[in-house]
Design an enzyme around this catalytic site. Structure first.
Site, PDB file in Angstrom:
ATOM      1  N   HIS A 167     -50.987  21.630 102.059  1.00  0.00           N
ATOM      2  CA  HIS A 167     -50.396  20.484 101.618  1.00  0.00           C
ATOM      3  C   HIS A 167     -50.519  19.359 102.579  1.00  0.00           C
ATOM      4  O   HIS A 167     -49.960  18.312 102.355  1.00  0.00           O
ATOM      5  CB  HIS A 167     -48.776  20.751 101.349  1.00  0.00           C
ATOM      6  CG  HIS A 167     -48.700  21.557 100.259  1.00  0.00           C
ATOM      7  ND1 HIS A 167     -48.408  21.373  99.037  1.00  0.00           N
ATOM      8  CD2 HIS A 167     -48.437  22.946 100.547  1.00  0.00           C
ATOM      9  CE1 HIS A 167     -48.111  22.441  98.201  1.00  0.00           C
ATOM     10  NE2 HIS A 167     -48.063  23.546  99.281  1.00  0.00           N
ATOM     11  N   LYS A 208     -47.482   6.564 104.010  1.00  0.00           N
ATOM     12  CA  LYS A 208     -47.498   6.232 102.742  1.00  0.00           C
ATOM     13  C   LYS A 208     -47.197   4.605 102.541  1.00  0.00           C
ATOM     14  O   LYS A 208     -47.329   4.235 101.587  1.00  0.00           O
ATOM     15  CB  LYS A 208     -46.061   6.878 102.254  1.00  0.00           C
ATOM     16  CG  LYS A 208     -46.248   8.391 102.153  1.00  0.00           C
ATOM     17  CD  LYS A 208     -44.950   9.048 101.823  1.00  0.00           C
ATOM     18  CE  LYS A 208     -44.896  10.594 101.654  1.00  0.00           C
ATOM     19  NZ  LYS A 208     -45.709  11.065 100.693  1.00  0.00           N
ATOM     20  N   ARG A 230     -40.656   9.752 100.269  1.00  0.00           N
ATOM     21  CA  ARG A 230     -40.294   9.969 101.765  1.00  0.00           C
ATOM     22  C   ARG A 230     -40.751   8.845 102.395  1.00  0.00           C
ATOM     23  O   ARG A 230     -41.813   8.204 102.282  1.00  0.00           O
ATOM     24  CB  ARG A 230     -40.568  11.130 102.322  1.00  0.00           C
ATOM     25  CG  ARG A 230     -39.854  12.390 101.852  1.00  0.00           C
ATOM     26  CD  ARG A 230     -38.514  12.235 102.118  1.00  0.00           C
ATOM     27  NE  ARG A 230     -38.102  12.352 103.554  1.00  0.00           N
ATOM     28  CZ  ARG A 230     -37.506  13.580 104.142  1.00  0.00           C
ATOM     29  NH1 ARG A 230     -37.390  14.779 103.565  1.00  0.00           N
ATOM     30  NH2 ARG A 230     -37.513  13.398 105.344  1.00  0.00           N
TER      31      ARG A 230
END
Ligand code: 26Q
Length: 839
Positions: A369, A568, A563
């Site tokens: 992942h 991100k 998160r």
């Protein structure tokens, strides 16, 4: 501990389903409340929720039993999903929907003048996960049950789940999540299937009477693993699968030794030592290196689950075991299962190495992942030696044989041997868990096309060269039951009215909505808009309640929830907000669109930079919302304690979904899919599953921006942030506001770290490189929003194109390529039930 065989052999009497009409439910509900819980109708709603949950759980029991009867056939091939995390959220609403009890329960509650929504909202979220990986596991369980596949989920019953977040002076503060405080009505304790888990001790080597080398693991410290089962109902198909969560408990012997030594308080205190293993979920979503308790948790899960499976296996040879069992490892977290199954086969079942290895490598399958090399799990050899000495020996032997193979294949390539070794050399030797998982598995998959390709070409390249046939892709999905039918009932109803029932189980059918985006269907389009507006009102209520910030439901709702991570790039979002603020301040209001920006997410408690990012967003929000000149044209809110139940309120109300990671860093993303299904448009980079979303929906219905993964890689060495600042007046203004302390007038210097990271040529996330492209894409967003018909059309097309992103499709692919299971036929109440024991 096996249950007595006499029990196992007794006939399982057939079981009649309970009546499920509103009247029967009303009566049962009252009985639970009055006679079981000792409460009454006017009590706090937590007890109403408990009574109703028991009433519903009772009605899942026949399906549950009928679904485990097929498991008694040793030839039935079955899969075991091993995951340290299951981010389930609330269960009542979902179980009502799947078991088709929603109608009768609504009617029963109406008769009692109770508000079903209020009752549902008292359920605490089962937050047994961090984020994407844990929520994926929960969606997978829903799809496995819906596809009637014999899959059992194994996990840990953490006493404390993901921490609760609240905000003080703009900073994240963590509160413990004691979700089991009032008991969990969904779980069924099964102490009869308790397992013993061993730790520490030492190994003794000897030769058995046949002259084979054997090993005994002795002088261990033992802990009990007690299973708690949760029912997982499929969508209206009578199947109820099982999620089995292990809780740590001290052994009797553990305490007895101390009793005999006469120290009662010490004996009781010693219980904690054992029970701490499942006390708390680790709140990091990248690996936390070297924490002993974490390795204990991982082994506890792997060992308890494997022993449970072998207890159930009374089938003939271990050879046949490999034909009927598959274990899917959710990342490397449970990958110690490779060594544990070897230990059981060698030491307990007395197989020879080659026989055991052949079984293990036909049973294990591994899902990766992450694309961040620094997130690959490694454990210090000395820690392993102390905690799991037998497993370390086994890993060394796996490695010895494996490296022999590498040397045969690539003679003289010592650098390759060093790279591929399961043991990383260095001041402290480390066990590389991903390498163990790859070597021990017959299947290795990534979670989106790009991710799987980057694994083959990058991190796992050596292994791909050795075993190309092991590698495959399984693009993630989300369950449409929770993320459309349950989260957005009004839209679900409109869809059903338009294309009929059945999309809940066959999401590709949403493509039948596509014509509704065209001229001639204005009435449908108006209803689409009305429903979304109402959803936005509901979200605005939540935001106002939790943050005090008032969102106008007619403004563009621009949402980033996930998160908090540098990769991100919540910071890129923050820079855009500052840019919009600067535009208003200088009166640059050409083609202005009113926006409400919503950001939410938790930072790992030890991740300082992520916490600074939360503080920055809150400070920007305070300045923007508090400035009368802004006058409602821009609103910013940081929603505290983002979790599954909040997402169910957020994703039906978002207009714009922010998926803006540095290309090549987000393995897949799944929030992107929840938004798309509900008709949000995506602004996103060419990363993870965004690429597949873009392909499904078409470039004209997606706001794409930024560097590609290859460009990021190529540019990295000579990335020069200063150049972007100098050449872009908008970026210059933004950096100036940030650096002048405009957002921290009374807290000088608190954002220096963030500023430095953005300006640093070594910034791995290259935020400033994408600024211009991002701002331009946001301009295209505003332009589209100014044309409501166009926006509605794009929104409908997004939903209509989202069929691929159902976990039903993902799981069908896992099954086709890896698991190869046959759907079960749940036993019917009147069918002959064979001798059976519960799962
Ligand atoms: C490991 C060791 C020690 C402590 C913690 C951990 C740990 C825990 C959780 C490491 C990673 C995680 C979670 C990772 C995660 O959620 N990854 C996300 O998985 C999603 C489902 O595949 C993807 O969509 C996301 O792209 C990916 O970031």
């Amino acid at each position: 501990m096996a249950e007595p065989t006499s029990r196992a052999l007794c006939l399982l009497p057939s079981m009649q389903p309970l009546p499920s009409d509103a009247k029967a439910i009303e009566e049962d509900f009252k009985r639970y409340l009055d006679y079981h819980l000792g409460r009454f109708l006017g009590c706090e709603s937590i007890y109403l929720w408990q009574a109703l949950s028991y009433t519903v759980r009772d009605r899942l029991m026949t399906g549950w039993r009928n679904s485990w009867i097929p498991w008694n056939d040793p030839k039935m091939r079955r899969a075991h999903y091993l995951s340290m995390e299951y981010l389930i959220g609330r269960s009542l609403g979902n179980n009502l929907l799947n078991s088709e009890l929603d109608g009768p329960v609504q009617e029963a509650m109406r008769r009692l003048a109770l508000e079903i929504e209020e009752i549902e909202s008292t359920e605490p979220d089962a937050g047994l996960g961090n984020g994407g990986l844990g929520r994926l596991a929960a969606c997978f369980l829903d799809s496995c049950a819906t596809l009637a596949l014999p899959v059992i989920g194994y996990g840990l019953r953490y006493e404390y789940g993901m921490f609760h977040q609240h905000i003080e002076n703009g900073y994240q503060v963590e509160d413990p999540d004691h979700w089991l405080q009032d008991g969990d009505p969904w779980e069924v304790e099964r102490p009869e299937f308790t397992q013993i888990i061993r730790f520490g001790g030492r190994t003794e080597h000897f030769h058995d009477p046949e002259g084979h080398h054997r090993v005994r693991w002795v002088d261990t410290d033992d802990v009990l693993a007690v299973p708690y089962d949760m029912p997982i109902p499929g969508y209206r198909n009578g199947v109820v699968n099982t999620l089995r969560l292990w809780a740590a408990r001290a052994t009797e012997a553990f305490n007895l030794n101390e009793f005999n030594a006469g120290d009662y308080p010490e004996a009781i205190a010693a219980k904690n030592e054992a029970e701490r293993i499942t006390m708390v979920l680790y709140p990091n979503d990248v690996s936390e290196c070297g924490k002993e308790l974490r390795l204990q948790q991982q082994y506890f899960l792997a060992s308890a689950s494997l022993q449970d499976v072998l207890r159930r296996w009374d089938g003939a040879s271990m050879e046949e075991f490999a034909e009927s069992h598959v274990f899917q490892l959710n990342d490397t977290h449970p990958s110690i299962a490779v060594a544990e199954l070897m230990r059981i086969l060698l030491d307990d079942r007395r197989l020879l190495w080659d026989e055991a290895w052949s079984i293990v490598t036909r049973c294990m399958a591994y899902t990766n992942h992450t694309l961040l090399p620094e997130a690959l799990e490694k454990w210090p050899v000395p820690l392993f030696e102390r905690l799991l000495p037998r497993h370390l020996e086994i890993i060394y032997e796996i490695n010895r044989r494996f490296l022999d193979e590498v040397r045969r294949r690539w003679p003289g390539d010592i650098d390759r041997v060093r790279r591929m070794s399961l043991i990383e050399e260095g001041p402290v030797k480390m066990v590389r868990m991903a390498w163990l998982a790859i070597v021990g598995s017959f299947s290795v998959n990534g979670v989106a096309e790009l991710h799987s390709r980057l694994l083959r070409e990058g991190m796992f390249r050596d292994f791909y060269e050795m075993w190309p046939e092991k590698f495959n892709n399984k693009t993630n999905g989300v369950t449409p039951r929770r993320w459309l039918a349950a989260a957005n009932p009004a839209l679900a109803e409109l869809i059903t009215e338009t294309i009929g029932d059945g999309w809940q189980r066959d999401l590709e059918r949403l493509s039948e909505l596509r014509p509704m985006a065209e001229p001639g269907h204005e009435a449908f389009q108006q209803r689409w808009r009305d429903i979304r507006l109402e959803n936005k009102r509901r979200l605005a209520d939540l935001v106002a309640r939790k943050t005090g910030v008032e969102f106008d439901p007619h403004a563009l709702f621009d949402v980033q929830v996930k998160r908090i991570h540098e990769y991100k790039r919540q910071l890129l979002n923050a820079l855009h907000i500052i840019h919009l603020y600067a535009r208003i301040k200088r009166g640059d209001l050409d083609n202005w669109v009113d926006r409400c920006v919503l950001i939410g997410g938790k930072a790992a408690p030890g991740y300082q930079r992520a916490k600074e990012i939360i503080k920055l967003i809150n400070n920007i929000a305070a300045v923007v919302n508090g400035d009368p000149e802004i006058d409602g044209r821009l609103k910013v809110a940081f929603l505290p304690n983002y979790n599954v139940s909040k997402m169910m309120r957020i994703c039906p109300a978002a207009d714009l979904s922010e998926q803006i990671s540095t290309a090549g860093k987000e393995a897949s993303g799944t929030g992107n899919m929840k938004f798309m299904i509900n008709g949000a448009l995506t602004i996103g980079t060419y990363d993870g599953a965004n690429i597949e979303i873009l392909e499904a929906v078409g470039e004209e219905n997606f706001f794409l921006f930024g560097l590609r993964a290859e460009e990021v890689q190529a540019m990295q060495p000579n990335y020069d942030p200063a150049r972007y600042i100098e050449s872009d007046p908008d970026l210059r203004d933004v950096m100036h506001l940030l650096e002048s302390g405009h957002f921290n007038p009374v807290e000088p210097g608190i954002f220096d770290g963030i500023i430095h990271s953005l300006r640093q040529p070594g910034d791995p996330w290259m935020t400033l490189a994408d600024f211009r492209s991002y701002v331009d894409a946001q301009e295209r967003v505003a332009l589209a929003w100014r044309d409501p018909d166009r926006w509605t059309r794009m929104s409908i097309i997004n939903t209509a194109s989202s069929g691929f992103f159902s976990t039903d499709r993902t799981i069908a692919e896992y099954n086709r390529d890896i698991w190869k299971l046959q759907p079960i036929e749940p036993a019917t109440p009147d069918s002959e039930t064979p001798p059976a024991a519960p799962l």
